[in-house]
Write an enzyme that holds these catalytic residues in place. Structure first.
Site, short mmCIF file in Angstrom:
data_model
loop_
_atom_site.label_atom_id
_atom_site.label_comp_id
_atom_site.label_asym_id
_atom_site.label_seq_id
_atom_site.Cartn_x
_atom_site.Cartn_y
_atom_site.Cartn_z
N GLY A 115 0.99 -0.77 -0.14
CA GLY A 115 0.37 -0.19 0.07
C GLY A 115 1.11 1.07 0.69
N CYS A 149 5.07 -6.46 1.40
CA CYS A 149 5.27 -4.74 1.97
C CYS A 149 4.26 -4.44 2.91
CB CYS A 149 5.37 -4.13 0.53
SG CYS A 149 6.71 -1.77 0.41
N TYR A 150 3.97 -3.25 2.74
CA TYR A 150 2.80 -2.81 4.06
C TYR A 150 2.75 -3.92 4.67
CZ TYR A 150 -0.69 0.18 5.98
OH TYR A 150 -1.21 1.24 6.70
N HIS A 207 8.23 -7.10 -3.45
CA HIS A 207 7.33 -7.64 -4.84
C HIS A 207 7.17 -8.69 -5.24
CE1 HIS A 207 4.52 -4.30 -3.81
NE2 HIS A 207 5.96 -3.36 -3.61
N GLU A 226 5.16 -10.52 -6.77
CA GLU A 226 4.33 -10.15 -7.77
C GLU A 226 4.65 -9.87 -9.05
OE1 GLU A 226 2.63 -6.65 -5.43
OE2 GLU A 226 3.49 -8.88 -4.87
N GLY A 251 -18.88 -8.58 -30.44
CA GLY A 251 -17.11 -9.13 -31.34
C GLY A 251 -15.71 -9.07 -30.38
N GLY A 252 -15.40 -8.42 -28.92
CA GLY A 252 -15.70 -8.68 -27.81
C GLY A 252 -15.06 -9.95 -27.32
N VAL A 253 -13.84 -10.13 -26.67
CA VAL A 253 -13.65 -11.56 -25.91
C VAL A 253 -14.87 -11.43 -25.11
CG1 VAL A 253 -11.77 -10.71 -24.54
CG2 VAL A 253 -11.71 -13.50 -25.23
N ASP A 254 -14.87 -10.59 -24.35
CA ASP A 254 -15.50 -10.46 -23.11
C ASP A 254 -17.21 -10.65 -23.52
OD1 ASP A 254 -13.32 -10.07 -21.62
OD2 ASP A 254 -14.18 -8.35 -21.27
N SER A 255 -18.25 -10.30 -24.31
CA SER A 255 -19.45 -10.51 -24.56
C SER A 255 -19.60 -11.64 -25.40
CB SER A 255 -19.86 -8.85 -25.46
OG SER A 255 -19.03 -9.40 -26.40
N SER A 256 -18.16 -11.97 -25.69
CA SER A 256 -18.71 -13.62 -26.88
C SER A 256 -17.96 -14.59 -26.62
CB SER A 256 -17.17 -13.52 -27.87
OG SER A 256 -16.83 -12.01 -29.04
N LYS A 282 -9.27 -11.08 -17.16
CA LYS A 282 -9.18 -10.54 -18.55
C LYS A 282 -8.43 -11.72 -19.21
CE LYS A 282 -10.14 -8.17 -21.79
NZ LYS A 282 -11.07 -7.61 -21.83
#
Length: 510
Positions: free
Chosen positions: A55, A82-83, A169, A171, A223-228, A366
């Site tokens: 943080g 870290c924090y 970190h 990650e 046509g994007g991956v999320d809605s598809s 995503k």
């Protein structure tokens, strides 16, 4: 199936979502909550383990987020980063002091003898630091595992309670052995590692069947991956009771409306396509402010979608491709943040249509959605398509939008993407785009003077789209793009390349 969950308590780190994604990549489900989550919320999560994120604050600052002490009484492993390390030290009887020298960036870590936390990693390794406070004395039961030249306690461990503290970190990619450290943490927690695309697909389809019953579902697709992926999961779950609606705003890339419709037809899913281009262009006439453009497009999209969906009174649900980062940002987990730009979505539609909202992807990031898309059999080029803004080319045309400027940008954008693909760079780039600037420049074509538009090309690499670096094109690729655009697209006589990272810039220009 009930998945084991690692609870991540967020104290405002820019890397919190990255922690969650890294652990999910290792096969464990994660949930992010505010760092000051109350005991009831912590207990309800029933975590296999807990992570305390980093943080921006100091543990000494008045009003800084504090963790509930009950976290350390759950009997599960806790990883403080870290924090989070500093909170752990203070709560458990250690001592934290402001550092004599702030440590930011790469540091050389010296690891002592340890068979668990640092298993499989070298005794000397680079790590990414970002801190102003340090642990001066570890709490009872802890031992120091690692140091840097300026930080005596860079890692600490209580093997009895399975509490780990890291001042760096793990990650981020700048810590090259960080994934192995996170893998060691989940091994210490005894995780089953059963979070996979195949399992996610099976469970989402089963949940949708159970929830939707015999109801009809309206789904907006772009046509994007999320809605598809949302549409394909629903098709698998409820079959013909899915009504996918594609609102063609006229602001898409060249031939993209036809391409989207054809792709879905290939999957056996016929779209209800609404050609609304003239309406959107009329509403945008003379509008130059980017926020105004976004709001106009969002309002009109809702109106067009509402009008078409109302023709199907048997519909009971509205599906959309909301992702986990959207849920986090809108839930207050991240606290207050400045609005950089509004997002194009179908906000308000469920209430206006009297429909119940369905968001099958709301627990996924995503990259997970993309892997589920591949699991569903969607082709690579469909799943890994570069992001495209909801308002379309309207926010890549700086200034006023009209049919001629849309056509000009469509032609130029098509050349940019064609050349990126031809150079086999598309998958190396996270997002490539072209921007039509409200700037004209003098040029020479043949024996004639020209005074025409400038096109900016932008390409970035990123893992999370929170930060991004500009892509280093081979000069010959930029040369081909510039020559083709100027020669083939009427109205453009100059091409420039954007070499600004995010931050300070955003990826899109508007």
């Amino acid at each position: 199936m009930q998945h084991e969950t690692i609870l991540i308590l967020d104290f405002g780190s820019q890397y919190t979502q990255l922690i969650a994604r890294r652990l999910r990549e290792l096969g464990v489900r994660t949930v992010i909550e505010r760092g000051d989550l109350e005991p009831a919320g912590i207990a309800a999560a029933a975590p296999l383990a807990v992570v305390l994120s980093g943080g921006p604050a100091s543990v000494f600052e008045p009003g800084s987020l504090q963790v509930d002490r009950g976290v350390f009484e759950l009997g599960v492993p806790v990883l403080g980063i870290c924090y989070g390390l500093q909170l752990m030290a203070r709560h458990l009887g250690g001592e934290v002091r402001p550092s004599q020298r702030r440590e930011y960036g790469f540091a050389e870590l010296e690891v002592g003898s340890d068979g668990e936390v640092f298993a499989g990693t070298p005794g000397t390794q680079p790590v990414w630091m970002s801190h102003g406070d340090s642990v001066a004395r570890v709490p009872p039961g802890f031992r120091v595992l690692a140091r840097t030249p300026t930080t005596e306690v860079a890692a600490m461990y209580d093997p009895e309670r399975r509490f780990i503290g890291l001042q760096f970190h793990p990650e981020v990619r700048h810590t090259p052995h960080g994934m192995r450290l996170l893998e060691n943490f989940i091994a210490i927690a005894g995780a089953r590692r059963d979070w996979s695309p195949a399992a996610i697909r099976r469970e989402l389809v089963a949940e949708l069947r159970d929830r939707l019953g015999a109801g009809r579902v309206v789904c907006g697709v772009s046509g994007g991956v999320d809605s598809s992926v949302t549409a394909m999961l629903l098709r698998e779950a409820i079959g013909e009771r899915l009504l996918p609606i594609f609102v063609d705003t006229g602001l898409l890339r060249k031939n993209e409306g036809d391409t989207v419709a054809r792709r879905f037809a290939d999957f056996g899913l016929e779209l209800l396509r609404i050609d609304a281009g003239p309406s959107f262009l009329a509403a945008l006439a003379g509008v130059e402010d980017p926020e105004a453009k976004r709001k106009i497009i969002g309002r009109l999209f809702v109106e067009v979608f509402e009008s078409e969906a109302a023709r199907h009174p048997d519909a009971r649900y509205l599906a959309q491709g909301t992702l986990y980062p959207d849920v986090i940002e809108s839930s207050g987990v991240r606290g207050t943040a400045a609005v950089i730009k509004t997002h194009h979505n179908v906000g308000g539609l469920p209430e206006r249509l009297g429909l119940e909202l369905v968001e099958p992807l709301r627990d996924l990031f995503k990259d997970e959605v993309r892997r589920v898309g591949e699991e569903l059999g969607l082709p690579h080029e469909f799943v890994w398509r570069h992001p495209f803004p909801g308002p379309g080319l309207a926010v890549r045309i700086l200034g006023a939008v009209d049919s001629e400027r849309v056509r000009t940008l469509q032609e130029a954008d098509a050349i940019v993407i064609e050349e990126v693909r031809a150079a086999k760079l598309y998958d190396e780039i996270s997002q490539a785009l072209a921007v039509l600037l409200p700037v004209k420049s003098v040029g020479v074509m043949g024996d004639s003077r020209t005074y025409e538009n400038v096109l900016a090309v932008r390409a970035v690499t990123t893992t999370d789209f929170m930060t991004a670096d500009w892509f280093r094109f081979p000069p010959e690729v930029l040369d081909r793009i510039a020559r083709r655009v100027v020669n083939e697209v009427k109205g453009i006589n100059r091409v420039v390349y954007d070499v600004t990272s995010k931050p300070p810039a955003t990826i899109e220009w508007e």
